[in-house]
Design an enzyme around this catalytic site. Structure first.
Site, PDB file in Angstrom:
ATOM      1  N   GLU A 149      76.168   3.459  16.534  1.00  0.00           N
ATOM      2  CA  GLU A 149      76.102   2.313  15.607  1.00  0.00           C
ATOM      3  C   GLU A 149      76.011   0.971  16.344  1.00  0.00           C
ATOM      4  O   GLU A 149      76.357  -0.076  15.797  1.00  0.00           O
ATOM      5  CB  GLU A 149      77.282   2.339  14.624  1.00  0.00           C
TER       6      GLU A 149
ATOM      7  N   GLU B 291      75.207  10.889   9.944  1.00  0.00           N
ATOM      8  CA  GLU B 291      76.595  11.089   9.509  1.00  0.00           C
ATOM      9  C   GLU B 291      76.661  10.878   7.999  1.00  0.00           C
ATOM     10  O   GLU B 291      76.006   9.983   7.462  1.00  0.00           O
ATOM     11  CB  GLU B 291      77.534  10.055  10.143  1.00  0.00           C
TER      12      GLU B 291
HETATM   13  C1  GLA Z   1      81.155   5.697  11.633  1.00  0.00           C
HETATM   14  C2  GLA Z   1      81.187   6.198  13.053  1.00  0.00           C
HETATM   15  C3  GLA Z   1      81.932   7.495  13.210  1.00  0.00           C
HETATM   16  C4  GLA Z   1      83.183   7.515  12.359  1.00  0.00           C
HETATM   17  C5  GLA Z   1      82.829   7.259  10.923  1.00  0.00           C
HETATM   18  C6  GLA Z   1      84.038   7.325  10.003  1.00  0.00           C
HETATM   19  O1  GLA Z   1      80.055   6.090  10.964  1.00  0.00           O
HETATM   20  O2  GLA Z   1      79.918   6.331  13.605  1.00  0.00           O
HETATM   21  O3  GLA Z   1      82.255   7.649  14.570  1.00  0.00           O
HETATM   22  O4  GLA Z   1      84.057   6.547  12.818  1.00  0.00           O
HETATM   23  O5  GLA Z   1      82.280   5.978  10.824  1.00  0.00           O
HETATM   24  O6  GLA Z   1      83.674   7.155   8.659  1.00  0.00           O
END
Ligand code: GLA
Length: 697
Positions: free
Chosen positions: A183, A334
């Site tokens: 991210e 994700e």
């Molecule tokens: C983000 C991060 C993950 C995790 C999620 C939790 O998307 O990339 O590592 O922390 O949030 O919701």
């Protein structure tokens, strides 16, 4: 125009025509990089952290994943201290064993570079790698995204770990691809001297002379004139709008070059078949996503609901935004396993809701959906986040819903091979315009994303397929292009849009369009700037509204809220579609919406934020005027349809996002892939999903 893409094009009312037989004559893309050769066309997986568990446990994790038909693990993205326990001493043996064991269970690996979490030995020995916050404080070690993306020293450490990983795994047949960082540090910058100097150098490279910069930013205003590049600050809080917009671009540049440093290293050592992606965050606006995704094989994003429940329109829009970054399919790297841990209320998704979300992702062009995370670490910041496996190592109830969905993916995957969404309508989204409006909202109620969503909902409801793309994209395949808030509209962009219209396209502009140049300076023309002549009308004056204003005309009656522009026609050929009713005196009886044929196409300007009823009427009018045909046909409210098109077939995904049972009549008999039977209609319970495959030519 995309007419040529179809065996037959039907230009008539979107309400009455049923056009599921508009099978395209060619696949939308030559190849689909999101679909991995030798793997199922659509995949499901999870974020797995073997470094957090004894090796003796791994086999059981992977057995449970395989039983659920999970086919992908994303690993290693936070495992730097395990992979490089001390400076220059690397240990990848454990990771290789994890990858091999996963492969034994028919699971492929995506490797994340661990650069969101530099280890303590690094940040303590080299404190200059830690970010300095805007208040001048250096970030302490112990969280993540704590390093400075602009630190040359930090970048060298990132390059080395990425290089070592690529040397070790760049030819591993079970590693299908790479995720850079995680991210991208939420685009956080370091407010240190190194970064400020880089910003000044970047400005110098862009403007060449201070005279030029001073002129573009109108620094004579408030005595902002710069005599030396070193005087230029990093903006904190409200600042010169030109400086603020350039800072955002510099942030984009910083994260793009931070990413490129790792891409170059990996590409040097890894086989070309291994993809490189990055996990983005939907409408997160820390940087411009078009340049940052340009060098990636494909875009990915992390799809979280947080508090509450999925809003299908907003989630669909976010998928379509991500698909539009590179105008191709994408991955959901994700998504939430029921609940997160970071929202104000971490409620659980309803039973069936996550399955509906996973299928929605596929419908909008995702070829993989991964849950975050497989099993929670026993300690650490995310102890009580949602998971598929509990702290005791056995599945939680949610695991069964994921398994059901993954079994379905595996069952019908071949239907999705070489397919992608295909749309006749595009919405234009510009980070420059978004930021320019955010900097100077004029009314706190003005929300350009809410306006985008209102255009999206109305247009998508009728067209049933929509792209969201950069204004600089090639537009010739679209019959209708709408730009709800194109505030920054420099000459080159105006020329690009005019060419689209001249060639037969229909361009619809929303309020605040065509006000600024690329330096975030006001254009010397009235809105919509360089498009005034083609429109044959201009904005005489704009108003932030205290209360709603009535509107009436060709689209019926309704209300304008938040923002209204008083338009003036300059040519007899410009048709006034809607006028304001009694309001502040200035707007009374004045044009609000105008349209004009131009070249082979048309330009329409909507000078107000419309209520839902008028927005629906606007969408209906614009789609009919442009000859857009719906992707599917009539549907009950509450059901979302998405369409993916491939050689000789189109695949529809129908999802009931309402709370009641609904029946959908298909335009003709199709194969219902999840049931394995042909049918002409389908009954959907709440969160019900059906996959209808149409091979009729
Ligand atoms: C983000 C991060 C993950 C995790 C999620 C939790 O998307 O990339 O590592 O922390 O949030 O919701």
């Amino acid at each position: 125009m995309c007419r040529s893409l179809f065996l037959r094009a039907i230009a008539c009312s979107v309400f009455i025509v049923v056009t599921a037989s508009i099978a395209p004559s060619a696949p939308p893309q030559a190849s689909i990089p999101t679909q991995i050769p030798g793997q199922n066309a659509i995949l499901m997986g999870a974020a797995w952290y073997p470094e957090q568990w004894p090796e003796s446990r791994w086999e059981e994790d992977l057995r449970l994943m395989e039983a659920a038909d999970l086919k992908v693990v994303r690993i290693a993205e936070f495992a730097w201290s395990r992979m490089e326990p001390s400076q220059g001493h690397y240990d990848f043996d454990w990771l290789e064993r994890a990858i091999e064991l996963a492969a034994k269970h028919h699971i492929v690996s995506v490797l994340g570079t661990p650069t969101a979490t530099p280890p303590a030995w690094l940040t303590q020995k080299y404190p200059d790698t830690l970010r300095i916050e805007a208040d001048g404080q250096r970030v302490t070690h112990g969280n993540r995204a704590h390093a400075s993306a602009s630190s040359p020293r930090y970048r060298e450490f990132c390059r080395r770990i990425a290089e070592q990983m690529a040397l070790r795994f760049g030819h591993n047949p079970n590693v299908v691809g790479w995720q850079i960082d995680n991210e991208y540090g939420y685009a956080q910058m370091s407010y240190d001297d190194v970064t400020r100097r880089q910003f000044q150098d970047w400005l110098q490279a862009k403007y060449k002379t201070l005279n030029n910069l001073n002129a573009r930013w109108t620094t004579s205003y408030w005595s902002q004139t710069y005599d030396n590049w070193e005087e230029i600050p990093i903006p904190v809080g409200a600042h010169n709008p030109g400086l603020m917009l350039d800072w955002k671009r510099f942030v984009t540049y910083t994260w793009t070059s931070y990413q490129q440093n790792q891409i170059d290293t990996i590409r040097q050592h890894a086989e070309a078949r291994q993809f490189i992606t990055g996990n983005l965050m939907g409408f997160f606006d820390g940087f411009d996503h078009y340049p940052i995704t340009a060098p990636l094989t494909f875009a990915s994003w992390d799809d979280y609901v947080g508090t509450g429940h999925v809003d299908p329109a907003y989630n669909g829009l976010s998928h379509d935004l991500t698909r539009g970054f590179k105008r191709q399919n994408f991955w959901v790297m994700e998504t939430q396993p029921g609940a997160v841990n970071w929202s104000s209320l971490n409620n659980f998704l309803n039973r069936g809701e996550a399955r509906a979300m996973a299928w929605q992702a596929i419908g909008h062009g995702a070829d993989d959906v991964n849950y975050w995370q497989w099993r929670s670490a026993l300690n650490g910041q995310e102890e009580i986040h949602g998971v598929l496996v509990g702290p005791d190592g056995t599945p939680v109830p949610f695991y069964n819903e994921v398994a059901q969905t993954a079994h379905e993916f595996a069952k019908v995957e071949s239907a999705f091979r070489d397919t992608a969404p295909l749309s006749e309508v595009a919405l234009l989204y510009s980070y420059d315009s978004h930021w320019a409006i955010q900097f100077q909202k004029h009314t706190e109620k003005y929300d350009d994303l809410a306006l985008l969503k209102s255009y999206y909902s109305a247009l998508r409801h009728l067209s049933q397929s929509l792209d969201v793309v950069s204004p600089y994209s090639s537009l010739e395949n679209y019959k209708l292009v709408a730009a709800p808030s194109l505030n920054v509209l420099p000459k080159d962009l105006a020329d690009h849009l005019l060419e689209y219209v001249r060639n037969g396209g229909h361009l619809v502009l929303g309020p605040r369009s065509g006000m600024k140049d690329e330096f975030n300076a006001l254009l010397p023309q009235r809105q919509p700037g360089y498009l005034v002549d083609a429109l044959g009308a201009r904005v005489e004056q704009y108003y932030a509204l205290e209360k709603d204003v009535p509107l009436a005309g060709a689209w019926g009656e309704g209300q304008a809220a938040i923002w209204a522009e008083q338009l003036g026609s300059l040519t007899p050929g410009t048709e006034v579609l809607m006028k304001y009713g009694k309001s502040n005196g200035w707007l009374d009886g004045q044009p609000a919406i105008v349209t004009r044929p131009f070249g082979k196409g048309r330009i329409t300007y909507i000078g107000a934020v419309l209520d839902d009823k008028l927005m629906a009427a606007a969408a209906d009018w614009a789609l009919q005027k442009s000859g857009v045909t719906p992707a599917f046909g009539p549907l009950p409210d509450g059901v979302e349809v998405t369409r993916r098109v491939g050689p000789g077939k189109q695949v529809f995904i129908l999802i009931n996002f309402s709370q009641g049972n609904l029946r959908v009549n298909l335009p003709h008999t199709m194969n219902l892939a999840l049931d394995g039977t042909p049918a002409a209609r389908v009954d959907l319970p709440p969160y019900g999903v059906s996959v209808a495959v149409d091979t009729r030519q």
